[in-house]
Design a protein around this motif. Sequence first.
Motif, PDB file in Angstrom:
ATOM      1  N   HIS A  72      -5.854   1.563  -2.079  1.00 53.73           N
ATOM      2  CA  HIS A  72      -4.620   2.355  -1.935  1.00 53.73           C
ATOM      3  C   HIS A  72      -4.863   3.817  -1.591  1.00 53.73           C
ATOM      4  O   HIS A  72      -5.811   4.431  -2.074  1.00 53.73           O
ATOM      5  CB  HIS A  72      -3.818   2.322  -3.250  1.00 53.73           C
ATOM      6  N   HIS A 115       5.227  -0.899  -3.990  1.00 55.66           N
ATOM      7  CA  HIS A 115       4.754  -0.879  -5.375  1.00 55.66           C
ATOM      8  C   HIS A 115       5.864  -0.403  -6.288  1.00 55.66           C
ATOM      9  O   HIS A 115       6.179   0.774  -6.349  1.00 55.66           O
ATOM     10  CB  HIS A 115       3.535   0.034  -5.471  1.00 55.66           C
ATOM     11  N   HIS A 168      -6.538  -5.221  -1.895  1.00 59.56           N
ATOM     12  CA  HIS A 168      -6.660  -4.078  -0.985  1.00 59.56           C
ATOM     13  C   HIS A 168      -6.885  -2.806  -1.791  1.00 59.56           C
ATOM     14  O   HIS A 168      -6.852  -2.827  -3.009  1.00 59.56           O
ATOM     15  CB  HIS A 168      -5.368  -3.954  -0.166  1.00 59.56           C
ATOM     16  N   GLU A 202      -1.537   0.913   1.844  1.00 61.17           N
ATOM     17  CA  GLU A 202      -2.622  -0.018   1.559  1.00 61.17           C
ATOM     18  C   GLU A 202      -3.610  -0.136   2.713  1.00 61.17           C
ATOM     19  O   GLU A 202      -3.236   0.012   3.861  1.00 61.17           O
ATOM     20  CB  GLU A 202      -2.008  -1.405   1.285  1.00 61.17           C
ATOM     21  N   GLU A 238       3.013  -5.122  -7.480  1.00 61.36           N
ATOM     22  CA  GLU A 238       3.091  -5.441  -6.057  1.00 61.36           C
ATOM     23  C   GLU A 238       2.954  -6.947  -5.880  1.00 61.36           C
ATOM     24  O   GLU A 238       2.530  -7.639  -6.797  1.00 61.36           O
ATOM     25  CB  GLU A 238       1.987  -4.708  -5.295  1.00 61.36           C
TER      26      GLU A 238
HETATM   27 ZN    ZN Z   1      -0.855  -2.294  -3.031  1.00 58.62          ZN
END
Ligand code: ZN
Length: 328
Positions: A93, A35, A91, A104, A83
């Motif tokens: 985090h 990220h 997803h 993730e 990302e």
């Molecule tokens: Zn992510």
Amino acid sequence: MTSAPPDLDRLRPAGGKRSGKRDFIVNTFLRQEGHLSADDLVDLIRREDHRISRATVYRTLQWMVDAGIARKVDFGEGRFRFEHSYRHPRHFHLICKSCNQSSEFLSSDIEALIEEIATARNFAARQSVLQIHGTCEACQTGRAPVAEGGTELLFARDALRIAIATERSGLEFYSRAARITRDARGRKIFEKLADEEKEHLGTLEARYRELLQQDPQLESRPTFLFFKGAANGLFAAGAERLANGVDDRQALMIGIKCERGSHRFFKRYGEKFEDSEGKKIFLEFADEERAHLELLIREYRSLVERQSRRRAPKSGKRKTRRQAATFS
Ligand SMILES: [Zn+2]
Ligand SMILES: [Zn+2]
């Protein structure tokens, strides 16, 4: 399995023109894992080519978001991070406040819960964000973290693991069903399904070994997909019911329930994922489960027909039709 770079021409929004700078920025972004903030990307780009301006990088990031290559995430730091979104499933985090690393995960149980709540409240959910803030294992213990590696590999690994677990419990279910079924034809079908599960299991395990060759540390990397009581749980529960003593029809019916649940599970998740190896594994597996489901339904109908013919030769046909209706 390093993900192939996306076809930028296909992703380019209408009216977007080719630009060497832009392609350079996009490719640099896609080579990173994790990220990145806009400033992280600016630093990376300007290290290579200081003539590219900050504004150009910002503009290109926004363009990537619009084109579906990047996703904007907000970890509550007062700035956005970016990302990969291409071939990268949605997803949740875990965010470490000490080292600022985020990792993730996906969980079918959390998603099911969110859906249940939205439905109960008649809420048309568009996006859900779940973030767990705290301190990661490495920061708590001082031990070096186990690098996550590419999410795509983790995703394929976990998709294969759950498919393998489901095959194993399917194999156990059909072997047990074959042992207890008195009807000769029904027994043959269960034996055939057990053989098929064994064969699929072999194929999946070979694929898993192949995947491990791409990353020797893959097995020790953190879990990405959490599918707690998913499809393998269906077959395990089915096998337990068989142990309590059931007749041939009930055994087939339990098999039908397990296969239907498994087919739905893999299809539903497979369709949700972005294009990836994990998606492929889920959808192929869903097809196999569908074929088993259809076979079992045919067998159930045939068994009911044979049994009613034995019991009441005249009314047998009508009864069969009524039974068949319950499957449609
Ligand atoms: Zn992510
Ligand atoms: Zn940390």
